[in-house]
Design an enzyme around this catalytic site. Structure first.
Site, short mmCIF file in Angstrom:
data_model
loop_
_atom_site.label_atom_id
_atom_site.label_comp_id
_atom_site.label_asym_id
_atom_site.label_seq_id
_atom_site.Cartn_x
_atom_site.Cartn_y
_atom_site.Cartn_z
N ASP A 118 56.74 36.07 -16.01
CA ASP A 118 56.94 37.25 -15.17
C ASP A 118 55.75 37.51 -14.25
OD1 ASP A 118 59.39 37.90 -16.49
OD2 ASP A 118 58.24 38.74 -18.16
N CYS B 167 27.77 63.16 -1.59
CA CYS B 167 26.77 62.36 -2.32
C CYS B 167 27.40 61.04 -2.73
CB CYS B 167 26.30 63.10 -3.57
SG CYS B 167 25.60 64.71 -3.27
N CYS C 26 27.88 66.55 -4.91
CA CYS C 26 29.13 66.80 -4.19
C CYS C 26 29.76 65.48 -3.75
CB CYS C 26 28.89 67.69 -2.97
SG CYS C 26 27.92 66.89 -1.69
N ASP D 120 62.59 42.14 -16.92
CA ASP D 120 62.87 40.96 -17.71
C ASP D 120 63.77 41.39 -18.88
OD1 ASP D 120 62.57 38.33 -18.81
OD2 ASP D 120 61.10 39.17 -20.20
N ASP E 142 56.98 40.94 -19.73
CA ASP E 142 56.03 40.77 -20.84
C ASP E 142 55.50 39.35 -20.98
OD1 ASP E 142 58.35 39.51 -21.79
OD2 ASP E 142 57.84 39.99 -23.87
#
Length: 730
Positions: free
Chosen positions: A626, A18, A15, A424, A622
């Site tokens: 950035d 746990c 559970c 960008d 990308d």
């Protein structure tokens, strides 16, 4: 000292409480930097300082808390086989428990006066509890020795008390009958509770298996065996055994097993699993190939450059696994509740017993015992523990199928709140590589000139030269070129077919031109005013062509930005490109605002500015430039074709580098948060309503006391309903 981070399977959890106990034990171990245990996939992601603690020591710590770690390095398929065997064993236990529980239920509910009925029920219930349900009692005992409790404690106490009471009444009924009380037995309650809990675990395990289906699909993309070339001979090897630098043969129709570079041969390769593009890509000598992509018609050899967990496919799999093991902020609150839930229920159960015992009603202590049993059974924390992780796992799996790699669960919650998106330009909104978008031939242009220009530009490394070379891709490249010269910042020149050709800027060519086409030059200047780059070509002293080169906007970008704006999100574009080019893209895409010629730190400042205005900001980029802005944004999104650094920083990676994936990502986050809230609502409501009813609050007004057997069925149903609700994300 370097830090080590590893996912370790956890054994013995039943559970959410746990998972909290194991996580706490690991986190408090000396040398462990962080530990996160996910009940949904039964695994711990542990980070520790190298040399400060061993896996054996961690295992010992976890064992002392009643659980275990699988510290041996075993292959994924072996672990999957072990899990499949455990699931099969659980199904068998459930089946046998159900077969034995059915007659117990029928006798206990309808044939109470059957001769020797109590003895029959005792004989059938005993193996249900202590053979098929033995796990609950052994685990509860392990925890009790460490003064801990979990769901197994509740199950063991409730069924154990019911069984002990019923066994006593079966063999010594006169103890109660001599006191004027009926010697009732509750074997059916104990038997059916164990059966329902086992059934709930079986259904839960089956449902949870569905949340990792996408991960298995990703793993299935990499073949298990491959053909290696050694000294002209072909040898069949396991993919996991291949070393970097080995030469691999790929035949038609086969999946490419590892990342590498083509050495010999050529073929078209379907890379849609990486790029989303259905058109196969021609691979020739020097081209890169990636694991999981599919070879089409030809055969080729390639050198393995990335093996094991270094391949792009393996990194994708690891990101999905890591993401599924991460926790949303809301889950941390749930964990705290789960940690105090079981002790609280035990206290409520004991109070229920004594309140009933001293209530003065008929058979008060007997009713108190049954009410306590019912409280212990109905208050299972499973639904609470599964509410968040199952939804997250389902969302991660769905995202992976869509080409959306979500690094952590926090990003799922943050995605719902986004109201500003910074992007960008190059590589995000646009293709990221220059292309010839138009060409104008002037003067004495001929087809031979096209072949010569291609041959010359093929020798140049300038990005714009590659665009012109690609434009003339069908032309013959065997033309002999001599006296090739590169003039940095100006252009290139060479001799071919008895003439001198020059390709470059107009200011450089003007010194060599004897006659100029004023109309052509004026037209080309207009192209430059729109933001395009223009490259001129001359033969001897005559202008013969000019090329408009630009970074084209992706076909999907305009539609994606429109969709985002319709979602109420402000879209901004930041670029290091010049003002004219930026203005052109901004106009075509209809972004809400843009800035040109910005440096990396200025992108970061823009993100800070939006956040200071109270906006929840997402950043999509990308490149390395950035990275700072990505790290500062509330939600960071990297394009899959971008730099590794951008993808490392970002919380979400779009494998297909398609902006249309961003609205899909944000919609997925909204649906996931909605599902989590629904799950938590029902899990809390279930306990808020169920525990008082189980304790007997309806008895004074309506004479209703919940049967422990029905409580067990309701508990199992609550867990299954939560998992099923999460799977709606699929």
């Amino acid at each position: 000292m370097a830090n080590i981070k590893k996912e370790i399977p956890v054994l013995g959890m039943s559970c959410a409480a746990c998972a909290v106990a194991v996580e706490k034990a690991l986190a408090n171990s000396p040398g462990v930097k962080s530990a996160a245990v996910n009940y949904a996939n039964h695994a711990a992601i542990v980070e520790w300082e190298e040399g400060s603690i061993t896996l054996e020591k961690m295992q010992q710590t976890v064992k002392s808390n009643g659980y275990d770690l699988l510290i041996e390095d075993i292959q994924a398929e072996v672990l999957e086989k072990m899990q499949a065997e455990a699931y099969s064993q659980l199904k068998r236990k459930t089946l046998y428990a159900g077969i034995l529980a059915l007659p117990v239920f029928l006798i206990g509910m309808f044939w109470m006066h059957l001769p020797y009925g109590n003895y029959i029920m005792w004989a059938l219930t005993t193996p249900i509890l202590f053979v098929f349900g033995a796990q609950f009692f052994t685990q509860a005992w392990k925890l009790a020795k460490n003064f801990q409790a979990n769901m197994d404690t509740l199950v063991a106490l409730s069924t154990g008390i019911a069984y002990a009471y019923s066994t006593f009444n079966t063999f010594f009924p006169e103890f109660l009958t001599n006191r004027g009380l009926d010697a009732h037995v509750y074997f059916e309650a104990a038997a059916v509770i164990i059966f329902f809990i086992l059934l709930g675990k079986t259904l839960e395990s089956s449902a949870k298996a569905g949340t990792s289906a996408a991960l298995k699909k990703l793993m299935g993309l990499q073949p298990q065996e491959l053909t290696v070339l050694e000294e002209g001979n072909t040898i069949l090897k396991k993919t996991s055994e291949v070393q970097k630098g080995e030469i691999i043969l790929v035949k038609p129709g086969q999946k490419i097993p590892l990342d590498g570079e083509v050495l010999e041969g050529n073929s078209y390769v379907n890379e849609s699993m990486l790029t989303g593009e259905p058109i196969p890509v021609l691979k020739t000598k020097g081209n890169k190939v990636f694991a999981g992509t599919i070879n089409q018609e030809g055969s080729f050899n390639f050198r393995a450059e990335q093996v094991g967990n270094q391949t792009l496919l393996s990194q994708i799999i690891e990101r999905v696994k890591s993401a599924q093991g991460s926790k949303a902020p809301i889950q941390k609150t749930v964990d705290k509740v789960a940690a105090i839930f079981v002790p609280s229920v035990l206290i409520i159960g004991i109070l229920t017993f004594f309140i009933w015992g001293f209530s003065g009603v008929e058979d008060a202590w007997l009713r108190g015992m049954l009410a306590m049993i019912t409280v212990l059974v109905i208050a299972c924390p499973c639904a609470l523990g599964l509410a968040t992780p199952t939804a997250i796992m389902a969302a991660m799996g769905k995202g992976a199928e869509m080409g959306i790699l979500i690094k952590n669960a926090e990003s799922l919650e943050k995605g719902k709140k986004i109201d500003a998106l910074v992007m960008d330009k190059t590589g995000t909104i646009t293709q990221g590589s220059p292309e010839v978008t138009s060409v104008q031939f002037v003067g004495s242009w001929s087809e031979t000139d096209a072949a010569i220009l291609k041959a010359i530009e093929s020798k140049s490394e300038h990005p714009l030269a590659k665009a012109i070379s690609n434009y003339f891709e069908d032309e013959n490249t065997t033309i002999e070129i001599t006296d090739f010269k590169n003039e940095p910042g100006k252009g290139v020149s060479a001799k071919a077919d008895g003439s001198t050709y020059r390709i470059g800027t107009l200011s450089w060519l003007s010194a060599f031109l004897q006659k100029t086409d004023e109309a052509a030059i004026q037209s080309s200047q207009q192209l430059m005013s729109k933001g395009s780059s223009v490259v001129y070509a001359a033969k001897e002293s005559e202008l013969i062509a000019y090329f408009e080169i630009s970074d084209p906007i992706k076909a999907s970008s305009v539609e994606a930005i429109k969709t985002l704006k319709n979602m109420g999100i402000k879209v901004y574009m930041l670029t290091g490109d010049h003002e004219i080019a930026a203005a052109k893209v901004a106009k075509e895409t209809q972004v809400d605002g843009y800035q040109a010629s910005v440096m990396p730190h200025e992108k970061a400042e823009f993100v800070k500015k939006l956040k200071s205005e109270g906006k929840t900001v997402a950043m999509a980029g990308d490149g390395i430039n950035d990275s700072e802005a990505l790290s500062l944004a509330d939600l960071s999104i990297a394009m899959g074709k971008g730099s590794d650094i951008a993808m490392e920083v970002a919380e979400i990676t779009l494998v297909h580098s398609d902006l249309k994936q961003i609205p899909k990502t944000l919609n997925l986050t909204k649906k996931t948060v909605r599902i989590i809230r629904q799950n938590l609502f029902w899990a809390f409501i279930y306990n808020i309503i169920g525990i008082p009813i189980a304790a007997g609050v309806l008895y004074p007004a309506f004479g209703f006391l919940l049967n422990p057997m029905l409580a067990g069925a309701a508990m199992a149903l609550s867990s299954v309903s939560v998992v099923s609700n999460s799977l709606r994300l699929r």
